[in-house]
Design a protein around this motif. Structure first.
Motif, PDB file in Angstrom:
ATOM      1  N   LEU A  46       0.219  -1.279   0.088  1.00 47.26           N
ATOM      2  CA  LEU A  46       0.577  -0.121   0.478  1.00 47.26           C
ATOM      3  C   LEU A  46       0.266   1.266  -0.201  1.00 47.26           C
ATOM      4  N   ARG A  47       2.332   1.388  -0.101  1.00 49.22           N
ATOM      5  CA  ARG A  47       2.943   2.282   0.024  1.00 49.22           C
ATOM      6  C   ARG A  47       3.789   3.096  -1.057  1.00 49.22           C
ATOM      7  N   LEU A  48       4.536   3.843  -1.630  1.00 50.91           N
ATOM      8  CA  LEU A  48       5.483   3.567  -2.310  1.00 50.91           C
ATOM      9  C   LEU A  48       7.221   4.088  -2.143  1.00 50.91           C
ATOM     10  N   GLU A  49       6.919   2.204  -2.400  1.00 56.25           N
ATOM     11  CA  GLU A  49       8.591   1.224  -1.816  1.00 56.25           C
ATOM     12  C   GLU A  49       8.736   0.017  -2.360  1.00 56.25           C
ATOM     13  N   ARG A  70       4.991   9.622 -11.523  1.00 56.91           N
ATOM     14  CA  ARG A  70       2.969   9.487 -11.840  1.00 56.91           C
ATOM     15  C   ARG A  70       2.585   9.547 -13.633  1.00 56.91           C
ATOM     16  N   ASP A  71       3.632  10.605 -14.961  1.00 58.46           N
ATOM     17  CA  ASP A  71       3.632  10.613 -15.523  1.00 58.46           C
ATOM     18  C   ASP A  71       3.817   9.443 -16.293  1.00 58.46           C
ATOM     19  N   ILE A 120       0.830   8.480  -5.432  1.00 60.70           N
ATOM     20  CA  ILE A 120       1.541   9.128  -5.802  1.00 60.70           C
ATOM     21  C   ILE A 120       1.191  10.810  -5.811  1.00 60.70           C
ATOM     22  N   GLU A 121      -0.403  10.682  -6.455  1.00 56.86           N
ATOM     23  CA  GLU A 121      -1.303  11.509  -5.965  1.00 56.86           C
ATOM     24  C   GLU A 121      -1.166  12.492  -4.584  1.00 56.86           C
ATOM     25  N   ASP A 122      -1.058  11.115  -3.387  1.00 59.38           N
ATOM     26  CA  ASP A 122      -1.160  11.005  -2.565  1.00 59.38           C
ATOM     27  C   ASP A 122      -0.137  11.814  -1.248  1.00 59.38           C
ATOM     28  N   VAL A 123       0.507  11.514  -2.352  1.00 62.54           N
ATOM     29  CA  VAL A 123       2.198  12.241  -1.282  1.00 62.54           C
ATOM     30  C   VAL A 123       2.590  13.723  -1.582  1.00 62.54           C
ATOM     31  N   LEU A 124       1.478  13.789  -4.165  1.00 64.16           N
ATOM     32  CA  LEU A 124       2.384  15.413  -4.130  1.00 64.16           C
ATOM     33  C   LEU A 124       1.091  15.977  -3.340  1.00 64.16           C
TER      34      LEU A 124
END
Length: 472
Positions: free
Chosen positions: A152-155, A285-286, A458-462
């Motif tokens: 569930l994470r960017l890792e 993201r892109d 990524i959208e959540d982090v941004l």
């Protein structure tokens, strides 16, 4: 292949299959309450993540892919040993014993997988199992849940899970090595005569789409691996740790998923991310967004090529009006310049369940009108009906309404990218007998879901970063 981190332009190498229709359908979950394939609890979910807008996950600990398996089933001794990575090497006696035990274990697991495939997941052996195509589709879906379900994470992906994913997918995709088509070719004999023989070549849809999907798979893993050393971290909702206190104002991050309170919350420094980290996130993201579109296009193409089950055609309403309702039907009939976007704006849907219900109704009415447009022909086969559509009068009212319903369905799926599989798509997957299409559909579906999730993370982090900088 150029890696994502070193390229600003992405050539995903995707071309639609030769027999595809020009159809962009957007996305892998079965509607709550609908039955899954062969009793599998894992739904056909396009987004299929805890971070997707509405879809829920289920896991089957006894699924076909819940345990590691050898890379490929053997058809020849040398081939299987190569697939299993058991090349002979000079080793000590202890190493040889360990390798022997490992080989025996993998062979036993391989036997189990092979048995489940032949039995169609019916372990009673009574012949009531599902088809091979459905079994492999379930296996890929369940493997995705096993490997990525808790991610569930960017890792970076856990090395063991990464190895499991590669090993199991190599095994399942190996079936495609033996799916071929025959074509006549000329062959010169030693005596100078020329004879015509049938030569086997990889089936065109697999030859085009499978390498593209494997490339997309590798690119998504590379994106996750690029987030090893980051300027953001995660804290669970409700945690009283120092990290969570620093970002306690960030409950807004999960406002769109208040019911999923267990999701980790992205946290950043009060000053926000550095410019380098922000550009890196935007770049990935892109890239993930392009991968998502490519996987979605392949999935839509494969689903369009699948035959429509007779059971679905039998459940179609007698009229499209009865399926859509008076208000939507009236707008579709009277509007001189039909605008699906304007119609969706007027409907003002607030949940995925409403959108999915509308998608099912629109799709049913579309095929109802198409069938009516072809009633003048006595042939009832759906394949022939599809061919006759090209000859149907374009000014026919039923044909016009079917085209408008098609554009409305396409716009609906574009507006709700996390939309679950429609009833028709689910029926196609359940009734499909083509193993090659089953592999391509399930593989593209799970990659589409993973790409969608990465974009959402990524959208959540941004979003967190923008909020922090605005507060400053």
């Amino acid at each position: 292949m150029d890696t994502l981190s070193n390229s600003d332009d992405y050539d995903l190498g995707y071309q639609p299959s030769l027999s595809s229709v020009d159809q962009n359908d957007h996305s892998t979950s079965e509607t709550p309450g609908r039955s899954t394939l062969s009793g599998s609890p894992y739904a056909y979910c396009r987004t299929n993540s805890e971070t997707s807008a509405f879809s829920e996950q289920t896991y089957d600990n006894n699924s076909f892919s819940s345990e590691p398996s050898p890379s490929r089933w053997p058809v020849a001794k040398s081939r299987s040993l190569t697939r299993l990575g058991m090349k002979p090497k000079k080793k000590t006696l202890d190493d040889k014993l360990d390798d022997h035990e490992s080989t025996d274990l993998e062979l036993e697991m391989m036997k189990e997988r092979f048995a489940k495939l032949l039995l169609g997941e019916d372990m009673s052996g009574s012949g009531k199992g599902v088809s091979t195509a459905v079994t492999i589709s379930n296996s890929i879906t369940n493997l995705y849940a096993t490997v990525f379900g808790q991610n569930l994470r960017l890792e970076p992906l856990n090395p063991e899970k990464k190895a499991l994913w590669k090993r199991e997918m190599d095994c399942l995709l190996s079936v495609c090595d033996f799916i071929v088509e025959f074509s006549p070719t000329l062959q010169d004999l030693d005596d100078g005569t020329t004879v015509e023989v049938m030569a086997s070549t990889p089936r065109s849809d697999i030859y085009i789409n499978l390498p593209a999907l494997q490339k997309l798979d590798m690119m998504l893993i590379e994106i996750l691996d690029s987030f090893e050393d980051t300027e953001f971290w995660y804290a669970k909702q409700g945690s009283m740790s120092g990290n969570s206190i620093r970002t306690g104002s960030f409950r807004k991050v999960t406002q769109r998923k208040e019911e999923k309170w267990w999701l980790p919350v992205p946290c950043v420094d009060p000053r926000g991310l550095s410019e380098k980290a922000r550009k890196h996130l935007q770049h990935k993201r892109d890239c993930a967004n392009q991968i998502h579109k490519a996987a979605m296009a392949i999935n839509s193409t494969i689903l369009a090529e699948m035959e429509i089950p007779d059971t679905y055609m039998a459940t179609l309403p007698k009229s499209g009006k009865a399926s859509l309702g008076d208000s939507i039907y009236r707008y579709m009939c009277t509007a001189d310049q039909f605008s699906p976007d304007h119609l969706l704006d007027c409907l003002n849907m607030t949940s995925e369940h409403e959108a999915l219900e509308l998608a099912d109704r629109v799709e049913a009415s579309m095929y109802t009108w198409r069938r009516k447009a072809c009633l003048s022909n006595s042939k009832s086969s759906w394949d022939l009906v599809k061919d006759l559509m090209a000859e149907t009068d374009r000014s026919d009212k039923n044909h016009v309404l079917a085209e408008r319903a098609d554009s409305l369905l396409f716009c609906l799926k574009q507006r709700y990218p996390e939309l679950s599989q429609t009833t028709l798509d689910t029926s196609k997957i359940q009734c499909n007998k083509d193993v090659g299409r089953a592999i391509l559909e399930s593989y593209s579906r799970v990659l589409e879901g993973l790409a969608f999730n990465i974009v959402a993370w990524i959208e959540d982090v941004l979003f967190v970063d923008r909020t922090m900088r605005n507060e400053q």
